[in-house]
Design a protein around this motif. Structure first.
Motif: not given
Length: 523
Positions: A267-284
């Motif tokens: 229903x919500x594929x969210x493929x691509x650059x997801x906002x929380x993934x990249x926020x976590x990526x930055x913090x990590x």
């Protein structure tokens, strides 16, 4: 319900007995902690369904269930249990019975790769050969043996109960492999894993644990940079860093993963650059730089910092937008999902864990938009009520093909009050609010969920609530209001509870917020 609290509940004065609240929360939290097979598990729920451990849910719930309650040794044991199965930078979202697994024989030669008697899956009904779909391999690095997943081309079905024989709800395991195996098909799980390592090391003050986990964190971050992925639906689903420094992830790999018929139609594929993934990526990346400096690897630390700087620039360029002139927010997904401009609560992670990822005025705008469009007394809506796709009601009794349309399309989730509270506190502090004033606002924020916990016989917090109708008070909310959320959340709500009656991260995030910000005494 706790008897001493009963009069206070009736009169809306529950925070006058913080000891009673603490006891009720700790009692609810204990139900999710299981000691199985010599290890420590955190079950996603403790009644109805989801009665097993999932990586993503565990890493989000652990700070509230174990760190806020001072159970540091159990937290470390749980994290070690997942770290053991890190593979190509991925952490399993589900671990099967590993009683036959050993470093010398990671395949577990006696695994039963067929479903249990009487269980049929879409894969079998389609005539797929499950055994031929399996691939296992082994590598060993440092103290942690890393085993490949049992890679299957399908899953057992939707992520919630379906109507079984006679209309009785029976559990369906999301992202599971028939008969047992390892499910590595989440892109956010490894990112939350790094965060929970950071929180556990900080809360326990055990720097040796951080040193122990550094090789695992390093491998996760390196493989997200160079590329990794998993097989599912007869294809390889790639996770990798793009040229702008942002991470690209496949469809149905984040927590919003409902797929009603299990046929690769999320229903919500969210493929691509997801906002929380990249926020976590930055913090990590910032945390990795910290770990590398402590390890004496100064060049590696500098490289991680430089990459984080690049991610910060790209993130602000790509995600920031003004859906309404003068009102800023973050896109949910870029370069992928065609509905990526929807207003969703995932953007709060950029403020709650992102640190300096966003400038102060953008942090403020994100919190204001989230408050007006997503906040409810019982959690954050998963989609703004302004969206034409917004679903106001979530009916647990309906089959997945119906209720999954609402699961992440407006339904409110209590656990999301955790990131919202962190983001709100960050904004209030930058505005110069003193801590007692912030605490009073947080008491108003958590009061509806705590009253629910104290007045229902289960003594816990459920998985979801209806998104409900928008609140006029919240629609016109202003961060300049000296009363904060106190008045805005006082209006009656039409939201009904749904999903499991007792969900780990729902309880965990309320407990974590209450302890972290001093609403409850240290446990």
């Amino acid at each position: 319900m706790s008897e001493p609290l009963s009069p206070l509940v009736r009169e809306g004065r529950i925070w006058e007995d913080p000891v009673g609240i603490r006891e009720a929360l700790v009692r609810a939290a204990a139900g999710f902690i299981r000691h199985e097979g010599g290890g420590v598990q955190i079950w996603a729920a403790d009644r109805d369904w989801f009665l097993e451990e999932w990586g993503r849910d565990t890493f989000i719930a652990l700070p509230g269930l174990l760190l806020a309650t001072g159970r540091y040794a159990e937290a470390q044991a749980n994290i070690r249990g997942f770290a053991r199965y890190e593979h190509e930078g991925l952490i399993p979202n589900r671990i099967a019975d590993v009683s036959k697994w050993t470093p010398q024989n990671p395949q577990g030669a006696e695994y039963n790769l067929n479903p249990p008697p009487g269980v049929r899956t879409e894969a079998i009904e389609a005539g797929l050969d499950v055994r031929k779909a399996c691939l296992e391999e082994r590598s060993a690095v440092g103290n942690y043996a890393s085993t490949a997943e049992v890679r299957l081309t399908t899953q057992t079905g939707p992520s919630h109960p379906h109507q079984g024989v006679g209309g009785v709800s029976t559990p369906r395991r999301p992202n599971a492999t028939p008969g047992g195996g390892f499910s590595y098909n989440t892109s956010d799980g490894p990112m939350w894993f790094v965060q929970v390592v950071r929180h556990t090391a900080a809360a326990s003050g055990d720097e040796d644990f951080a040193v122990e986990m550094t090789p695992v964190v390093r491998r996760i971050m390196e493989r997200y940079r160079t590329g990794t992925g998993y097989r599912r639906y007869n294809r390889f689903n790639r996770i990798y860093m793009d040229s702008d420094g942002l991470v690209v992830t496949p469809a149905q790999s984040t927590w919003m993963d409902a797929d009603p018929d299990g046929l690769d139609r999320p229903v919500t594929p969210r493929n691509g650059k997801a906002v929380e993934i990249n926020a976590l990526w930055y913090a990590n990346l910032r945390y990795l730089a910290h770990l590398e400096r402590r390890s004496g690897r100064l060049q590696a630390a500098a490289e991680a910092e430089a990459l984080a700087d690049r991610v910060c620039i790209s993130f602000n360029e790509r995600f920031w937008f003004e859906p309404v002139p003068g009102n800023g927010a973050l896109r949910d997904v870029v370069d992928g999902d065609p509905f990526g401009d929807e207003i969703r609560p995932n953007m709060l992670v950029a403020v709650s864990v992102g640190g300096d990822l966003l400038p102060p005025e953008r942090r403020r705008a994100v919190v204001l938009t989230a408050t007006r469009e997503l906040l409810t007394p019982y959690g954050m809506r998963t989609l703004s009520y302004r969206s034409p796709r917004y679903c106001e009601r979530y009916d647990t009794s309906q089959p997945p093909i119906i209720k999954d349309q609402a699961y992440h399309q407006g339904t409110a989730w209590p656990w999301l009050l955790g990131p919202y509270a962190d983001a709100l506190v960050a904004v209030r502090r930058q505005e110069g609010w003193e801590e007692p004033r912030i605490q009073e606002e947080l008491r108003a924020l958590t009061r509806p969920l705590l009253e629910y916990l104290l007045t229902h016989r289960d003594g816990t917090i459920p998985e979801v609530f209806d998104g409900g109708r928008p609140s006029p008070a919240l629609q016109r909310f202003s961060l300049e209001d000296p009363a904060g959320l106190t008045r805005a959340l006082a209006e009656p709500s039409d939201q009904a509870a749904g999903g499991t009656r007792s969900q780990a991260w729902s309880v965990a995030e309320v407990l974590r917020v209450a302890v972290r910000y001093g609403l409850l005494a240290s446990l």
